[in-house]
Design an enzyme around this catalytic site. Sequence first.
Site, PDB file in Angstrom:
ATOM      1  N   CYS A 128       0.810  -1.220   0.000  1.00 41.45           N
ATOM      2  CA  CYS A 128       0.000   0.000   0.000  1.00 41.45           C
ATOM      3  C   CYS A 128       0.844   1.272   0.000  1.00 41.45           C
ATOM      4  CB  CYS A 128      -0.956  -0.009   1.203  1.00 41.45           C
ATOM      5  SG  CYS A 128      -0.188  -0.479   2.760  1.00 41.45           S
ATOM      6  N   HIS A 240      -3.100   6.464   4.206  1.00 43.43           N
ATOM      7  CA  HIS A 240      -1.658   6.558   4.437  1.00 43.43           C
ATOM      8  C   HIS A 240      -1.157   7.900   3.905  1.00 43.43           C
ATOM      9  CE1 HIS A 240      -1.775   2.534   5.699  1.00 43.43           C
ATOM     10  NE2 HIS A 240      -1.007   1.946   4.795  1.00 43.43           N
TER      11      HIS A 240
END
Length: 335
Positions: A128, A240
Site C-alpha cells: 500500500c 496513508h
Amino acid sequence: MAEYRICVVGAGAVGEQMVRLLRRRGFPAREIVLFARSDRTQEIDGESYEVRTASAEAFEGFDLAFFAGTEGAKGASQTYGWEAVKRGCTVIDNGDDFRMDDRVPLVIPEINPDALDRHQGLIANPNCSTSIALMALGPLHRAYGLRRVVVSTYQAVSGSGAGAVRELEAQVRSWVAGEEMACEAYPHRIAFNVLPKIGSLKNGTPSEELKMSRETHKILGDDSIRISCTCVRVPVFTGHSEAISVECAQEVDPAAARELLEQAPGVRVVDDPGNEVYPMPVDSENREDVLVGRIRTDSALDKGLALFVAGDNLWKGAALNAVQIGEALIGRGMM
C-alpha cells in the site's frame, strides 16, 4: 463487451472493497463470488453475495480471481494462487507472497502497464505505501530521473486489518473513560501514539521498509535509485500519508513538477498551503486519486524536490489497484 466470472478470495475489509469497487466502476462481471474459510452469505452495500469455501477445485470455470490478502496474512495465495492459474484463472494478488517472484509482474497500471504483457497467469499488487508513493514518484522519475528517495510514512491502522481498527477505537474509548488500554493488535498502544516499526525485522530493517525499496526498484525498472524509508504506524483509521524528498538527475523546478503531476493520471494536486490546503488522510478516504501537495525545493539534496502525499490504503493501496489491473488486462486484450 464480454462478461467474466469473478471470484474474490477473502471476505474481510479488502475483499469487501474489491467487490464494492468492481460494482462502482462497472467491471464487466457476469458473476461475483467470494471464497473464504466457510460457506455463508455476505451483504455488501445492500446486495447479498455467495461465500464459498475455498479449494483448488473451486476456481474451475472462473476467469479472474482477486486475492484480497492483507500484509503479512500468509496462506491463501500461497495455497491457491498457482492452483487457480492451472485451472485457467488469471490471478491478481494483493498479498506479498509473490511480489518479488521473477515470474510475477508487480504492477501499478498508471506507472508500468507494459509489465502485464509478461505475466504468466499471476500478477501482484504492490504494498500500500509503495503504490501511494509511486503515483507521484513514477511521473517524476520519467521526467527527471530519480537518484535518491527519502520517505517517511504515516500509515493508518486499517493497513493492519479490522482488528487494529477496533483496537484504536476501543483504546480511545478507554482513554476517555480513564480506563487501562488493552493492546493486542500492536505491542504498544496506538491511541495518541505512533509506532516507528511496521513488520518483522529482517537483518535489522523492518519488512515494510524493505518492501518500499525493493518494490520501487522492480516497478520503475531501476535498481540504481537509492532509497531510505522509515515506516510509522499512526492513530488514523484509513489513509496513508508520506513525506517524500527526492534527488533528481536533472534540475527540477517545483512549478514544473506541479504542472507535471497535475497531468498525471490518478493524481490530484492539492497544494495551496497558504490557505491551509494540502493532502490529508481524512480527505483521501474513499477517493480513487492520490493527493499530492507541499511541492517545493528540497535544498538538502542536489537537484532536490520535497512533497507530501496521501492516499486511501484500502483503495489505491489495495483493492482499487487490483481492480484497475483487471481493467488493464481487458483493455490490452489479455482476457
